[in-house]
Design an enzyme around this catalytic site. Structure first.
Site, PDB file in Angstrom:
ATOM      1  CD1 TRP A 101      34.286 -11.464 -11.329  1.00 54.08           C
ATOM      2  CD2 TRP A 101      34.899 -14.258 -10.462  1.00 54.08           C
ATOM      3  NE1 TRP A 101      33.775 -12.134 -10.012  1.00 54.08           N
ATOM      4  CE2 TRP A 101      34.025 -12.907  -9.629  1.00 54.08           C
ATOM      5  CE3 TRP A 101      35.264 -15.319 -10.192  1.00 54.08           C
ATOM      6  CZ2 TRP A 101      33.274 -13.911  -8.887  1.00 54.08           C
ATOM      7  CZ3 TRP A 101      34.970 -15.796  -8.909  1.00 54.08           C
ATOM      8  CH2 TRP A 101      34.126 -15.304  -8.338  1.00 54.08           C
ATOM      9  CG  ASP A 175      33.078 -16.124 -16.062  1.00 53.46           C
ATOM     10  OD1 ASP A 175      32.008 -16.177 -15.863  1.00 53.46           O
ATOM     11  OD2 ASP A 175      33.856 -15.931 -15.519  1.00 53.46           O
ATOM     12  CE  LYS A 199      27.558 -13.506  -9.539  1.00 53.36           C
ATOM     13  NZ  LYS A 199      28.750 -13.567 -10.503  1.00 53.36           N
TER      14      LYS A 199
HETATM   15  C1  LIG Z   1      29.962 -14.171  -9.588  1.00 51.79           C
HETATM   16  C2  LIG Z   1      31.087 -14.998 -11.141  1.00 51.79           C
HETATM   17  C3  LIG Z   1      31.458 -15.709 -10.774  1.00 51.79           C
HETATM   18  C4  LIG Z   1      31.711 -17.420  -9.687  1.00 51.79           C
HETATM   19  O1  LIG Z   1      30.744 -17.559  -9.321  1.00 51.79           O
HETATM   20  P1  LIG Z   1      30.289 -18.739  -8.316  1.00 51.79           P
HETATM   21  O2  LIG Z   1      28.338 -18.861  -8.586  1.00 51.79           O
HETATM   22  O3  LIG Z   1      30.228 -18.297  -6.727  1.00 51.79           O
HETATM   23  O4  LIG Z   1      31.138 -20.243  -8.537  1.00 51.79           O
HETATM   24  C5  LIG Z   1      32.568 -16.703 -12.047  1.00 51.79           C
HETATM   25  N1  LIG Z   1      32.741 -15.633 -12.805  1.00 51.79           N
HETATM   26  C6  LIG Z   1      31.942 -14.130 -12.813  1.00 51.79           C
HETATM   27  C7  LIG Z   1      32.634 -13.624 -14.381  1.00 51.79           C
HETATM   28  C8  LIG Z   1      31.014 -14.253 -11.707  1.00 51.79           C
HETATM   29  O5  LIG Z   1      30.608 -12.782 -11.969  1.00 51.79           O
END
Ligand SMILES: *Cc1c(COP(=O)(O)O)cnc(C)c1O
Length: 368
Positions: A101, A175, A199
């Protein structure tokens, strides 16, 4: 009705109680005669849902008053562009690459600014996090980006880096998509945090941004208005129509989280205790096993996403098929790394981990 245990990495399991409540309110929310999906986002019914969700989240995550909470669209991947559009001023941005990521974020940023690779764990196959004291931070960075839980690689920061102590004047951008609300965060070290909801907070469609007020108003001229944090903040996340149903669902998850209790504590503190117990049980089993292995160095292992491999990979399909018959769903690893992955977010109870460990044990016994 008891449902199977769902180990999906995202969109992921949502607490049964929340889904049941949503089902009950589907046609008529609180006597309004409307489904939440059918309400004006500016009407008093939805405004009350919105305000409660925001207040509950601020309380739950202990977000200080000088941070704005933005409910946006676009997901974490869109934020890889939206953050540089808002904060980079087309200048230098430091990236610490600890997995898939943060690597994606680093690549996307090159369209908008001058990303600088301050540290990378790629040569270690993302099995650890480079020591912050060894990061090559720039003196002129506009922000420093880290992904605090790498969902695919199963690597987590158990302490946020103190970049000020490392001599950086830049704000830290995190993030936290895949471990928000699973543990507490020290906001004094953070400038901006973003995460998709799917998540740990609810259904997909909602993107949470928590941003320190002094970072607003620095967007580049060509930043789309709907993605300009100041525009979003000034309009209470209603410059454009926000993802109303996802906000409603997340709001119920926030109330569910606040009501969770563990050893005399509630909310995120209770979840953190439970998440430690869950992860410990699973990693301990994997570590003593002859068949399975997790390849992340112990201090950096994620409490939320546990990737593991069968030492005999020809057994993968049989493993997944057997898991499904035991009510253990979505254990297949991400296609980029293969193997298996158990995502064990807040909505996964300890019983789910016990059921998984018991299956791991039984499957291993049949291989002897
Ligand atoms: C799932 C995830 C993303 C991406 O999310 P989207 O909704 O598909 O854009 C970005 N960063 C992390 C750490 C993630 O787990």
């Amino acid at each position: 009705m008891t449902r199977p245990f769902n180990f999906s990495a995202g969109p992921a399991a949502i607490p049964d109680a929340v889904l049941i409540q949503a089902a009950g309110e589907m046609l008529d929310w609180h006597g309004s005669g409307m489904s939440v999906m059918e309400m004006s986002h500016r009407g008093k019914e939805f405004m009350s849902i919105y305000e409660e969700a925001e207040a509950d989240l601020r309380d739950l995550l202990a977000i200080p008053a000088n941070f704005k909470i933005l409910f946006m669209q676009g997901g974490g991947i869109a934020e890889n562009a939206i953050v540089p559009l808002n904060l980079s001023q087309e200048g230098t941005v430091d990236f610490v690459v600890t997995g898939s990521w943060s690597q994606k974020s680093f690549k996307e940023a090159a369209q908008f600014c001058k990303p600088h690779l301050a540290a990378s764990a790629q040569t270690a196959k993302f099995s650890n996090i480079p020591l912050p004291s060894q990061w090559q931070l720039s003196s002129d960075a506009n922000y420093v980006h880290v992904c605090t839980n790498e969902t695919i690689d199963g690597v987590e920061f158990h302490e946020l880096p103190d970049i000020k102590a490392l001599g950086s004047q830049a704000p830290l951008v995190i993030d936290f998509s895949s471990h928000v609300a699973s543990r507490s965060f020290d906001w004094s070290k953070v400038g901006l945090a973003f995460g998709g909801a799917q998540k740990n907070l609810g259904p997909a469609g909602l993107t949470l941004v928590v941003v320190r007020e002094d970072l607003l108003g620095k967007a580049m001229k060509h930043c789309p208005s709907a993605f300009n944090y100041k525009m979003v903040a000034d309009n209470g996340s209603m410059y454009n129509t926000p993802p109303t149903y996802s906000i409603y669902m997340a709001g119920m998850v926030f109330k569910w989280l606040k009501a969770q209790k563990e050893n005399g504590v509630t909310g995120v503190a209770a979840m953190e205790m439970r998440n430690i117990a869950k992860a410990t049980l699973l990693y301990n089993y994997l570590d003593q096993s002859q068949l399975y292995e997790n390849r992340v160095e112990k201090p950096f292992r994620s409490r939320m996403n546990v990737p593991f491999y069968l030492k005999d990979e020809s057994r993968n399909e049989a493993f997944l098929a057997g898991a499904k018959t035991r009510g253990l769903l979505q254990l297949k690893g991400h296609k980029s790394v293969g193997g298996m992955r158990a995502s064990i977010y807040n909505a996964m109870p300890l019983e789910g981990i016990k059921a998984l460990v018991s299956y791991l044990q039984d499957f291993e016994a049949t291989q002897a």
